[in-house]
Motif scaffolding. Structure first.
Motif: not given
Length: 466
Positions: A12, A16, A323, A376, A380
């Motif tokens: 992640g 990112s 998010a 995200y 996720i």
């Protein structure tokens, strides 16, 4: 902090950083093609100066994107070897197609675009710029296809635990691919649009590069007036697709724990603190029925709740919930700013409104934040699966020690913040300095074999005017 969690954090962290640079260069390459086209049509030297200026920004961003992408790809072998072993026959070719059809195209014509001014014909140079822009879009096509297949896997069969391709058309054009591709490309264009518009507004507020600032801001307003509303429409279609294929992800996005009585509909939760242990929301502020209208296009529609599946099948609710609201909130702020800017542009008062200019300046990085928030939600939200419904993330990690992953994570963090921090700082200085209003085009000297170098930084340091 076991190897699984650390590997997820490391991937992640790396992605990112990486996603920011391709997202920026996708839009910036198309902007360069537009600017060079305007220069060829009008012969206005300001368009040429803007091309040289943004080419420097593009080159630095492109280089950082390539470096961060190489590091990211190695993790498939180091941290996610089981995923590579079981899904490599599908993911491997898709990523290889990206290199063969996109990266080689970009790399070939990038040299002509950066160093060919005055060495090749104007048409050839413009073609090279267009090919670089096309290459970034083709690269996006294959990367989103691979990731979308992991979200909505189709066109395969499983033999002895290995994913074997059956239908490449079904694999590439999987159910979520068209929506996610359009959503990502528009997000990249809008991100670049707000950087260009915010830069132009900053120049106007500072009273420097006034004409360049006006052109950048006007182009950004007109382009955003088209793309931002289209992005809202595409986002709605994408949401309907996710509700169909990944209903629990939508439930996490809305923190929707249980079905409401028939006819009551789903409220739109503006704010809440999801309590995963108690399976409820605390401090909830909601608008009745509005969630149903947005999610199902009816006032009494319902969506599958989180409690319909065991806790082990649910993604982490809080990060997905928050998010998603960051992404949508930034999108609504963009839409409001663009609407106000378009009205002022029509009234010929855009450049005099300091409030709107400050709005563009403040929102200059909003596209990056929205892209990260959206990413995200996507990644996720598909947990606990890495290939949705078929391969759990816990079963895809490499059998490595947690200490090894922690060590590499610390090294990555130190190196990334050092290297990319320096690169970002240089980009900020370069943008603050701005284009040179009277920079002459590179000239070919008699007998000179050195390529023209539009990337060459002027004699004065970027510290000047910073």
């Amino acid at each position: 902090m076991d190897a699984l969690l650390l590997s997820r954090i490391q991937f992640g962290f790396v992605i990112s950083f990486h996603i920011l640079f391709p997202a920026f260069t996708i839009g910036l390459a198309s902007w360069l093609a537009f600017v060079e086209w305007r220069w060829l049509r009008t012969r206005d030297t300001l368009w040429r100066d803007l091309f040289f200026f943004w080419t420097k920004v593009f080159a630095v961003s492109f280089g950082m994107g390539v470096v961060s992408g190489i590091v990211m790809s190695f993790q498939f072998g180091t941290n996610w070897a089981v995923l590579s072993e079981q899904a490599g026959s599908i993911l491997g070719p898709l990523l290889s197609y990206e290199v063969l059809t996109a990266f080689f195209l970009e790399a070939t014509f990038l040299g002509v675009m950066l160093f060919g001014w005055g060495r090749v014909s104007e048409r050839m140079h413009f073609l090279a710029t267009c090919m670089v822009a096309l290459g970034t879009l083709i690269s996006t096509f294959w990367i989103i296809s691979a990731n979308s297949w992991m979200q909505t896997p189709t066109g395969h069969r499983i033999v002895d635990g290995v994913f074997v391709p059956d239908d490449w058309w079904a694999i590439v054009f999987n159910p979520s691919f068209p929506y996610r591709l359009a959503h990502m490309v528009l997000a990249a264009f809008i991100t670049t649009c707000f950087v260009i518009g915010g830069t132009g507004a900053s120049y106007l507020l500072r009273g420097i590069h006034v004409e360049a600032g006006k052109r950048m801001l006007k182009a950004a307003v007109v382009f955003a007036a088209v793309t931002v509303p289209v992005q809202v429409f595409v986002g709605d279609l994408h949401g309907l697709n996710v509700r169909e294929h990944q209903p629990i992800k939508v439930a996490a996005m809305e923190a929707h724990w249980e079905s409401n009585p028939p006819g009551e509909g789903v409220p739109l939760i503006l704010f809440a603190v999801p309590n995963e242990k108690a399976e409820r929301n605390d401090l909830e502020i909601a608008v009745p029925k509005l969630g149903s209208l947005i999610l199902t296009h009816t006032l009494d529609g319902d969506i599958q709740p989180l409690k319909s599946v065991p806790a082990s099948e649910r993604p982490p609710v809080k990060p997905v919930f928050y998010a998603f609201r960051v992404m949508v909130g930034l999108g609504m702020a963009m839409l409001a700013l663009v609407a106000c800017s378009l009205w002022l542009l029509w009234r010929r008062r855009l450049y005099e409104s300091r409030a709107v200019l400050w709005g563009w300046r403040v929102m200059i990085m909003s596209g990056f934040a929205a892209i990260l928030a959206g990413w995200y939600v996507v990644e996720i939200g598909r947990q606990p699966y890495v290939i949705y419904g078929l391969l759990r993330t816990a079963d895809a990690v490499s059998p490595v020690e947690a200490a090894s992953v922690m060590t590499s994570l610390i090294v990555f963090a130190v190196v990334y913040f050092t290297v990319f921090g320096a690169g970002f700082r240089y980009l900020v200085k370069l943008i603050r300095k701005g284009p040179h209003p009277h920079e002459p085009p590179p000239q070919r000297m008699h007998g000179d074999k050195t390529p023209a170098r539009p990337l060459s930084v002027p004699d004065e340091s970027t510290e000047a005017g910073a």
